[in-house]
Design a protein around this motif. Sequence first.
Motif, mmCIF file in Angstrom:
data_model
loop_
_atom_site.group_PDB
_atom_site.id
_atom_site.type_symbol
_atom_site.label_atom_id
_atom_site.label_comp_id
_atom_site.label_asym_id
_atom_site.label_seq_id
_atom_site.Cartn_x
_atom_site.Cartn_y
_atom_site.Cartn_z
ATOM 1 N N ASN A 195 -11.174 62.712 30.594
ATOM 2 C CA ASN A 195 -9.540 62.944 30.366
ATOM 3 C C ASN A 195 -9.201 62.726 28.843
ATOM 4 O O ASN A 195 -8.169 62.145 28.459
ATOM 5 N N TYR A 196 -9.754 63.186 28.097
ATOM 6 C CA TYR A 196 -9.445 63.420 26.470
ATOM 7 C C TYR A 196 -8.582 64.324 26.405
ATOM 8 O O TYR A 196 -8.378 65.291 27.298
ATOM 9 N N ILE A 197 -7.785 64.237 25.514
ATOM 10 C CA ILE A 197 -6.640 65.236 25.153
ATOM 11 C C ILE A 197 -7.215 65.790 23.793
ATOM 12 O O ILE A 197 -7.395 65.020 22.844
ATOM 13 N N ILE A 198 -7.350 67.260 23.921
ATOM 14 C CA ILE A 198 -7.747 68.093 22.809
ATOM 15 C C ILE A 198 -6.672 68.628 22.168
ATOM 16 O O ILE A 198 -5.997 69.521 22.748
ATOM 17 N N PHE A 199 -6.415 68.557 20.714
ATOM 18 C CA PHE A 199 -5.434 69.355 19.996
ATOM 19 C C PHE A 199 -6.282 70.472 19.415
ATOM 20 O O PHE A 199 -7.251 70.300 18.924
ATOM 21 N N THR A 200 -5.652 71.695 19.516
ATOM 22 C CA THR A 200 -6.180 72.953 18.840
ATOM 23 C C THR A 200 -5.357 73.685 18.079
ATOM 24 O O THR A 200 -4.068 73.610 18.142
ATOM 25 N N GLY A 201 -5.837 74.551 17.225
ATOM 26 C CA GLY A 201 -5.111 75.323 16.406
ATOM 27 C C GLY A 201 -4.995 76.769 17.168
ATOM 28 O O GLY A 201 -5.448 76.830 18.260
ATOM 29 N N PRO A 202 -4.172 77.709 16.457
ATOM 30 C CA PRO A 202 -3.892 79.012 17.237
ATOM 31 C C PRO A 202 -5.143 79.655 17.439
ATOM 32 O O PRO A 202 -5.020 80.536 18.550
ATOM 33 N N ILE A 220 -10.363 67.747 31.053
ATOM 34 C CA ILE A 220 -10.123 67.864 29.536
ATOM 35 C C ILE A 220 -8.826 68.503 29.205
ATOM 36 O O ILE A 220 -8.536 69.636 29.871
ATOM 37 N N TYR A 221 -8.037 67.752 28.899
ATOM 38 C CA TYR A 221 -6.824 68.187 28.500
ATOM 39 C C TYR A 221 -6.195 68.511 27.245
ATOM 40 O O TYR A 221 -6.857 68.221 26.291
ATOM 41 N N CYS A 222 -5.335 69.535 27.092
ATOM 42 C CA CYS A 222 -5.106 70.173 25.695
ATOM 43 C C CYS A 222 -3.793 70.089 25.454
ATOM 44 O O CYS A 222 -2.830 70.218 26.221
ATOM 45 N N CYS A 223 -3.598 70.569 24.118
ATOM 46 C CA CYS A 223 -2.192 70.601 23.491
ATOM 47 C C CYS A 223 -2.558 71.484 22.249
ATOM 48 O O CYS A 223 -3.128 71.086 21.204
#
Length: 505
Positions: free
Chosen positions: A317-324, A340-343
């Motif tokens: 259940n990690y939240i991963i932040f990503t660039g364009p 795995i969750y993302c923003c």
Amino acid sequence: MAEGGGGLRRRALSLLEAARSRYESLQISDDVFGESGQDSSGNPFYSTSADSRSASSEDEEPRAAEEGEEEGGWIPALRDPPLPDFKESFGPTQKMPPTASAMDFFQLFVPDNVLKNMVVQTNMYAKKYQERFGRDDAWMDVTLTEMKAFLGYMISTSIHHCESVLSIWSSGFYSNKSIALIMTQLRFEKILKYFHIVAFRSSQATHGLYKIQPFLDTLQHSFDSAFRPSQTQVLHEPLIDEDPVFIATCTERELRKRKKRKFSLWVRQCSSTGFICQIYVHLKEGSGADGLDALKNKPQLHSMVAKSLCQNASGKNYIIFTGPSITSLNLFEEFEKQEIYCCGLLSSRKSDCTGLPPSMLNNPDAPQSRGQYRIKMKGNMSLICWYNKGHFRFLTNAYSPVQQGVIIKRKSGEIPCPLAVEAFAAHLSYICKYDDKYSKYFISHKPNKTWQQVFWFTISIAINNAYILYKMSDAYHVKRYSRAQFGERLIKELLGLEDTSPSSH
């Protein structure tokens, strides 16, 4: 001399800022989201100028549907999706004693058995080299003590930045008599000549990084063993540009002689502490379609990087932040199946926009006020278009589109936004502050061999990780070393010097 040194530092700082402006993966400054004014056009997170009402070059897409029309399952009706629950504690996995030294923390990642392997492989390579090219009468087999001193000299270039580590033995500005007496320059150069992690290619070795892959595997295992990351993490390329002091002082001819880096180094980084959890090295093995240039332009290759970095993150259940360059609907949906969750920030030029509604990728004709936003949902995924002196688009399944957030700026006060935007700004700002603080402690030595470049970069990351663990330990409360002082202590311990007092900076 003092004035010249200050001038170099000022020039180095300006060049470092220039390097940050080229940092396309996850650059975000303290002034992001609206305080940069007209200068925002140089920031890759800005898609339009302050007064633009039409689609910019970043967001040019034909309008394929009228506003409000359902597009591929994307609807304007919002709901609260199930959000990832995270109850695990994060931080060091073992308690270090208050008396732990800088060397103790460093050897969590580079223990004696790894150093002993370097000794064995270096001696094997020296023997084979001399069998092929003739005896070297000045060579004697290296010892573990000498290998530690060798690393200490190299690491010293991360504190006292100089283009050549040999400057330590010179009589110039970068000389360091306090450590130069431990080993002669001739002996250091001999170890440098024969230094190896893997002396010979095995029959199974096909990858271009075979000379360092065992070390990378061991280092990754030690990262996993020593630290549990927080729920929020970031995928990006750390700032490892050329040393700005060298660039500020070298000639154009010297710059032209510099070889372009033949690899791209990506990391998964804990956004609560700055600890780098995972490293991925993409090697430029040619100028073909799979080279480094292609990696910068093809979303599918960035997707491959993201999957490699998150291969150990499934089910947590990690939240991963990503660039364009990484953000895409297909990748986020694939990650969601692995819990795995993302923003991520979206750009129609850099992101894979497959499956996204075109109406949300175009800027509205009507004037927008700061803080206005539109949201559409598909399943648990939210697509956000938020205005703040420019249109920003985010894709997320980690935050509820119904929940409100706020961006607090020094000049503008509070700017309303969806919670995902606030989270993105907070976590990525931390990572950029980490880069500002720790990127200047990367080892300055620049070898020609790609595997050696990767090795010294990863050693630098290991030392930064060691310092983060030190700051989270009881040892930090005994002697509060700065990052520079911690590096000085490590160098002295590797060199076997008895002085235990921290340097003043």
